[in-house]
Design an enzyme around this catalytic site. Structure first.
Site, short mmCIF file in Angstrom:
data_model
loop_
_atom_site.label_atom_id
_atom_site.label_comp_id
_atom_site.label_asym_id
_atom_site.label_seq_id
_atom_site.Cartn_x
_atom_site.Cartn_y
_atom_site.Cartn_z
N ASP A 73 27.90 24.48 33.68
CA ASP A 73 27.08 25.69 33.74
C ASP A 73 26.18 25.50 34.95
OD1 ASP A 73 25.19 27.67 33.54
OD2 ASP A 73 24.77 27.38 31.42
N ALA A 118 24.19 27.33 37.09
CA ALA A 118 23.22 28.31 37.57
C ALA A 118 22.25 27.71 38.59
CB ALA A 118 22.44 28.89 36.39
N ASP A 132 20.66 30.25 26.11
CA ASP A 132 20.84 31.29 25.10
C ASP A 132 22.17 32.03 25.19
OD1 ASP A 132 20.15 32.61 27.46
OD2 ASP A 132 18.50 33.76 26.59
N HIS A 172 15.91 37.28 20.73
CA HIS A 172 14.64 37.29 21.44
C HIS A 172 14.52 38.41 22.45
CE1 HIS A 172 17.45 34.97 23.85
NE2 HIS A 172 16.68 35.12 24.89
#
Length: 458
Positions: free
Chosen positions: A214, A216, A125, A449
């Protein structure tokens, strides 16, 4: 499946409260049916995210007491940079307060012209939002296996490299970057293989396109490579990580995941070059001076320790084993989910569990609300509710899959908690046809959201 025993003992506990079903109905209504709006004290088991919700070790807490709080050039900064450079092999490392901060300072530099595209195996997101906020256009390009939740395949997070070549041919110089998300969160915490990363890197290099990782959940991805890719069966987690990152040019990382901290992030550039001065300027303007990057010295110290702890193979066996155990319990109740279970969460296929709800009534969110009402378990949607409207047309966007994510915080919950979650979903399955859909009554322009308000449909 046999539960993998914890490779640690518990030294401190935090009380949690179990509310009544009626109380939970009132609490979720007061939160406008948005699980992010609930008070944490009203949640029994919190699976909203595995980001920053981890239990730090005694070594991390001890390191915090020695954190250097100097504004510039503190010892904790240099300790962290030394650890990160050793692990990832990147020349320039920048701490930031969390992963989205790394995205915020990178994408305005990477995207040189409005309308340029950035291609990913799947954007999560905040990454998707920061590409859009930098006037870029995000395009997902996951392998076909990742879009079939019932298929059991080892690397469902892979880039669809054949389609990547087609997209590059179609957009040419308008491709500003390629992002490989590890593990691939939006398709179920699914790993990316080393072979796939090598091919993606080859394509990116052939076209002169920067390749961004990315990162993470870098350690969980490495553990899956060791377990599932024969070439690396005898390699160490550290060796796998070092090779994987050698194929990238840049990485962003929320350290609130695999570095097992409550706050922190990193941005790395393999060879310090043209992007670094502009990124450094944005860090100073938005995060603070480069040697603290929006973090206290104690956070930097905890992060340096957590990076190593998150790579421990015994811990990773337990970590991924917890997720596999919960998935096996869901099998007992016939609950559909993205197979095989990912590294940080089980992604329940709410579209299959609640087939009476169309995508625009957000089945993933509907199941998340119902799970809170049933047992006080807080989760979130990874589906069409998560998707912001198309910035060009303003139209709703349908996600390829409608998931409810059961994200398990690190070193926090026990086997008994996982049993409660599985049994609650089993109870919901028995009355699945009565679960209502939802409509949005207000939403922001991006990342809706988090703060949107909703109401149930009759």
């Amino acid at each position: 499946m046999k539960y993998i025993p914890e490779p640690f003992k518990i030294k401190m506990v935090e009380p949690i409260r179990l509310t009544t079903a009626q109380e939970r109905r009132e609490k979720i209504a007061a939160a406008n049916y948005n699980n992010f709006g609930l008070h944490a004290d009203d949640v029994y088991i919190d699976l909203l995210t595995d980001s920053g919700t981890n239990a730090m070790s005694n070594a991390q807490w001890s390191a915090m007491l020695t954190g250097d709080e100097a504004y510039s050039g503190g010892r904790s900064y240099y300790d962290l940079i030394g650890v990160a450079q050793e692990i990832f092999g990147y020349e320039w490392i920048q701490p930031v307060h969390q992963g989205r901060a790394a995205e915020k300072v990178l994408f305005p530099v990477l995207i040189g012209r409005p309308g340029q595209v950035v291609i990913s195996n799947t954007f999560f997101d905040t990454t998707r939002a920061h590409v859009a906020l930098a006037n870029g256009r995000p395009i997902d390009c996951v392998c076909p296996e990742g879009l079939d939740s019932g298929l059991d395949a080892p690397f469902k997070g892979n880039m669809d490299n054949a389609r990547l070549e087609t997209l590059i041919a179609e957009h040419g110089d308008e491709v500003a970057g390629i992002v490989v998300t590890i593990t691939n969160n939006s398709v179920g915490g699914q790993p990316v293989s080393m072979a796939n990363m090598r091919e993606t890197a080859r394509i990116a290099a052939a076209h002169g396109i920067p390749l961004v990782i990315d990162a993470a959940r870098f350690a969980e991805n490495a553990y899956f490579i060791k377990a599932r890719e024969a070439e690396f069966a005898d390699a160490t987690i550290a060796e796998i990580i070092r090779e994987f990152f050698s194929y990238g040019d840049i990485f962003t990382m929320s350290a609130k995941k695999d570095a097992i901290t409550n706050m922190g992030g990193l941005l790395g550039v393999r060879e310090e070059g043209e992007h670094v001065p502009d990124v450094r300027s944005l860090v100073i303007a938005g995060e603070g001076y480069v040697t603290y990057g929006g973090l206290s010295g104690r956070d930097l110290a905890a992060l340096a320790v957590g990076l190593r702890e998150g790579m421990d193979e015994d811990y990773l066996r337990y970590r991924t084993g917890q997720v596999a155990y919960l998935a096996a319990r869901l099998d007992e109740f016939g609950i559909p989910y993205q197979r095989p279970a990912g590294g940080h969460a089980v992604f329940v296929d709410a579209g299959k569990l609640l087939p009476h709800l169309p995508w625009h009534q957000y089945p993933g969110h509907a199941l998340a609300v119902e799970l809170y009402i049933e047992a006080g378990v807080r989760t979130c949607d990874i589906g069409s509710y998560l998707m912001d409207r198309d910035p060009a047309t303003g139209q709703e966007q349908q996600a390829p899959l409608e998931f409810t994510r059961l994200a398990i915080p690190r070193r926090v919950y026990t086997q008994a908690h996982l049993d409660v979650i599985a049994e609650a979903l089993g109870a919901i399955k028995e009355r699945a046809g009565s679960v209502p859909g939802y409509e949005i009554t207000w939403e922001p322009k991006v990342l809706r959201h988090f703060t949107a308000t909703l109401r149930p449909l009759s």
